[in-house]
Design a protein around this motif. Structure first.
Motif, short mmCIF file in Angstrom:
data_model
loop_
_atom_site.label_atom_id
_atom_site.label_comp_id
_atom_site.label_asym_id
_atom_site.label_seq_id
_atom_site.Cartn_x
_atom_site.Cartn_y
_atom_site.Cartn_z
N MET A 153 -26.36 -11.76 28.12
CA MET A 153 -26.91 -10.74 28.98
C MET A 153 -25.76 -9.92 29.55
O MET A 153 -24.81 -10.45 30.08
N THR A 154 -25.87 -8.61 29.43
CA THR A 154 -24.86 -7.72 29.97
C THR A 154 -25.35 -7.19 31.31
O THR A 154 -26.46 -6.66 31.41
N ILE A 155 -24.51 -7.33 32.33
CA ILE A 155 -24.88 -6.88 33.67
C ILE A 155 -23.99 -5.70 34.04
O ILE A 155 -22.77 -5.83 34.12
N HIS A 156 -24.62 -4.55 34.25
CA HIS A 156 -23.89 -3.35 34.65
C HIS A 156 -24.13 -3.03 36.12
O HIS A 156 -23.27 -2.47 36.78
N THR A 157 -25.32 -3.36 36.61
CA THR A 157 -25.66 -3.18 38.03
C THR A 157 -26.53 -4.36 38.44
O THR A 157 -26.97 -5.14 37.59
N VAL B 27 -35.63 -13.13 39.26
CA VAL B 27 -35.51 -14.09 40.36
C VAL B 27 -34.18 -13.90 41.09
O VAL B 27 -34.13 -13.89 42.32
N ASP B 28 -33.09 -13.75 40.34
CA ASP B 28 -31.78 -13.54 40.97
C ASP B 28 -31.74 -12.21 41.71
O ASP B 28 -31.15 -12.10 42.79
N ARG B 29 -32.34 -11.19 41.13
CA ARG B 29 -32.35 -9.88 41.78
C ARG B 29 -33.08 -9.94 43.12
O ARG B 29 -32.60 -9.42 44.13
N VAL C 153 -22.22 -4.51 41.46
CA VAL C 153 -22.39 -5.80 40.79
C VAL C 153 -22.22 -5.58 39.30
O VAL C 153 -22.90 -4.74 38.70
N THR C 154 -21.27 -6.31 38.70
CA THR C 154 -21.05 -6.22 37.26
C THR C 154 -20.80 -7.61 36.70
O THR C 154 -20.33 -8.50 37.41
N PHE D 208 -18.91 -14.29 34.46
CA PHE D 208 -18.73 -14.16 35.90
C PHE D 208 -19.49 -12.94 36.38
O PHE D 208 -19.60 -11.94 35.66
N LEU D 209 -19.98 -13.03 37.58
CA LEU D 209 -20.59 -11.89 38.24
C LEU D 209 -19.59 -11.42 39.29
O LEU D 209 -19.18 -12.21 40.14
N ILE D 210 -19.17 -10.18 39.21
CA ILE D 210 -18.22 -9.62 40.16
C ILE D 210 -19.02 -8.77 41.15
O ILE D 210 -19.73 -7.85 40.76
N VAL D 211 -18.89 -9.10 42.43
CA VAL D 211 -19.56 -8.36 43.50
C VAL D 211 -18.47 -7.67 44.31
O VAL D 211 -17.57 -8.33 44.83
N ARG D 212 -18.55 -6.34 44.39
CA ARG D 212 -17.54 -5.56 45.10
C ARG D 212 -18.20 -4.76 46.22
O ARG D 212 -19.31 -4.28 46.09
N ARG D 213 -17.44 -4.64 47.29
CA ARG D 213 -17.83 -3.73 48.38
C ARG D 213 -16.53 -3.16 48.91
O ARG D 213 -15.71 -3.87 49.49
N GLY D 214 -16.33 -1.87 48.71
CA GLY D 214 -15.06 -1.26 49.11
C GLY D 214 -13.92 -1.90 48.34
O GLY D 214 -13.99 -2.08 47.13
N GLN D 215 -12.89 -2.31 49.06
CA GLN D 215 -11.74 -2.93 48.40
C GLN D 215 -11.91 -4.43 48.24
O GLN D 215 -11.05 -5.10 47.68
#
Length: 86
Positions: free
Chosen positions: A1-5, A12-14, A33-34, A47-54
């Motif tokens: 599964m490719t996660i772009h957003t 369920v995860d969303r 979220v990528t 891995f799921l990368i969650v970013r907010r700002g820096q």
């Protein structure tokens, strides 16, 4: 599964991600979220990368949703609320 957003997450995860964000005063749009393949095991891990700002945090995706509990721990610890250093 490719996660772009975050909308690419399983339903369920969303929903759990949206609820965790709301409980802490955020909206999902506040985060990028990528998905990224595990460099040590690209065929079996992601891995799921969650970013907010820096600020960014990586969570290993697993079928039990452990990443969501870890994300909420980071929200509780105000990891994503920290002011950027000058």
């Amino acid at each position: 599964m490719t996660i772009h957003t975050y909308t690419d997450l399983p339903l369920v995860d969303r929903a759990a991600f949206e609820l965790a964000c709301a409980r802490h005063g955020f909206a999902p749009i506040h985060f990028d979220v990528t998905g990224e393949p595990d460099p040590n095991d690209p065929e079996h891990g992601e891995f799921l990368i969650v970013r907010r700002g820096q600020w960014a945090q990586a969570y290993r995706i697993d079928p039990r949703g452990q990443w969501l509990r870890q994300f909420e721990v980071d929200l509780n610890g105000k990891f994503f609320r920290q002011a950027p250093s000058v």
